[in-house]
Write an enzyme that holds these catalytic residues in place. Structure first.
Site, PDB file in Angstrom:
ATOM      1  CG  ASP A 273      -2.622  -3.199  -1.880  1.00  0.00           C
ATOM      2  OD1 ASP A 273      -2.202  -3.042  -0.711  1.00  0.00           O
ATOM      3  OD2 ASP A 273      -3.073  -2.257  -2.548  1.00  0.00           O
TER       4      ASP A 273
ATOM      5  CD  GLU B 282      -2.005   2.345   1.095  1.00  0.00           C
ATOM      6  OE1 GLU B 282      -2.295   3.535   1.332  1.00  0.00           O
ATOM      7  OE2 GLU B 282      -1.224   1.996   0.187  1.00  0.00           O
ATOM      8  CD  GLU B 283      -0.080   1.612  -3.107  1.00  0.00           C
ATOM      9  OE1 GLU B 283      -0.534   2.716  -3.490  1.00  0.00           O
ATOM     10  OE2 GLU B 283       1.022   1.500  -2.549  1.00  0.00           O
TER      11      GLU B 283
END
Length: 387
Positions: A80, A137-138
């Site tokens: 991402d 992940e963010e």
């Protein structure tokens, strides 16, 4: 050994993949196009088994070795991007305003695809390699979603490894350490309920701005006077919202911020002290404070033996002098932490050279790092799954 000849040969092709992903960034779990690109490449490579939709939009490919049955190790990359507008000016810059790969996940995905192609060609190992392409992940906790979706059990993963680029670390270098390597990433908000009124008559009010200012200052004592100086903690107030006119003292003020720690006990202590400080200071001034404390990613903790394996693989590629086994821990967070809670493994950093920093609108992944990253993944897989 230096970087693999085949990895060097793959650089131009993998660079094209990386730049395609960079041009077309996607956020959080909405990485359908990136996931479809990954799936397509894995099918072209002849990967033995491909599972999509893992952890909502993640992709896992299983590559079986030619040297017999054995264990499975997992290699993970994140897919991402970030909600930012790119200013790099590169020909392959993001085509979508408000979205860009400012953390190098495009490079991580491309390097792992390169390793998957190499491993699918050679299969010079015993057991299997699971290549893990993770969404969100963010801030979305995609790593946790993949674990909760049964990924480790589904593929019988015994060990799991991750890698992240590091601007400022010279190209071709690697670094990590056993134990805590990245921080937990908690968030808090404090709502102060006072009594509003005319700014010319402050004695008839309970001013939440004054109280909030005192709380901001007091929160700094968590690091300076509460936590052991040899332990790490960051308490940052990043929002202070109150008021709407020059001549009115408002009813309410809202503070918010983040807490970063490297030890679970320090995490517990910071949460406790934030609540105590906010509630006590508010009460002392005749107000009330409501504290919300949210725990996000846990501490990323490298397992010692697996860290040694990772360092040895990196040293075989880069040379001992180019690998640090005592890298300073960082107060940024990583949801690979969830995978390391589920299985033993290690998270390592690879040099990105003198580029703009992570989460900077001018950042771009350094394509010269690609053969180094591919070579590391291959060496780690073949070493851990040696016959």
């Amino acid at each position: 050994m230096p970087i693999l000849n085949r990895a060097a040969e793959l650089q131009n092709e993998v660079t094209e993949w990386r730049r395609h992903i960079h041009t077309n960034p996607e956020l959080l779990f909405a990485v359908e196009n990136t996931a479809a690109f990954v799936e397509k490449k894995l099918r072209e490579f002849g990967v033995d088994e491909i599972v999509t939709g893992m952890g909502r939009t993640g992709v896992v490919g299983l590559i079986k070795g030619n040297l017999g049955e054995g264990r499975t190790i997992g290699l993970r990359a994140d897919m991402d991007a970030l909600p930012m507008t790119e200013t790099s000016g590169k020909p392959w810059a993001s085509k979508t305003s408000g979205k860009m790969h400012a953390c190098g996940h495009d490079g991580h995905t491309a390097m792992l695809l390169g390793a998957a192609k190499y491993l699918s060609e050679t299969r010079n190992f015993k057991g299997s390699v699971a290549v893990i392409f993770q969404p969100a992940e963010e801030g979305g906790g995609g790593g946790n979603e993949m674990v909760k979706d049964g990924m480790m059990e589904r593929f019988s993963i015994a060990e799991v490894y991750g890698m992240h680029n590091m601007p400022g670390m010279p190209l071709g270098q690697f670094g990590t350490r056993p134990g805590p390597i990245m921080a937990s990433t908690d968030e808090f908000s404090i709502t102060i309920d006072g009594r509003g009124g005319h700014a010319a008559q402050p004695h008839k009010t309970v001013d939440p701005i004054v109280i909030g200012s005192q709380i901001v200052n007091a929160l700094q004592t968590i690091a300076s006077r509460t936590v052991d100086p040899l332990a790490s903690v960051v308490v940052s107030v990043t929002k202070f919202n109150a008021g709407f006119a020059h001549n009115i003292i408002p009813e309410q003020a809202i503070l918010a911020g983040t807490v970063r720690t490297l030890m679970p006990e320090v995490r517990d202590l910071a949460e406790q002290r934030i609540k105590q400080i906010a509630e006590t200071f508010a009460a002392a001034y005749g107000a009330k404070a409501r504290v919300h404390y949210g725990r996000n990613y846990p501490v990323t903790v490298n397992h010692r033996q697996e860290t040694n394996y990772a360092l040895a693989a990196a040293a075989d590629i880069a040379g001992e002098s180019q690998v640090s086994g005592d890298l300073d821990p960082m107060m940024g967070g990583e949801d690979f932490s969830y995978m390391l809670l589920s299985r033993p493994g290690a998270f390592i950093f690879i040099g990105n050279g003198e580029t703009a920093g992570l989460h900077n609108p001018a950042y771009d992944f350094n394509d010269e790092a690609i053969p180094h990253g591919i070579s590391y993944w291959v060496k780690l897989a073949e070493t851990r799954l040696a016959a």
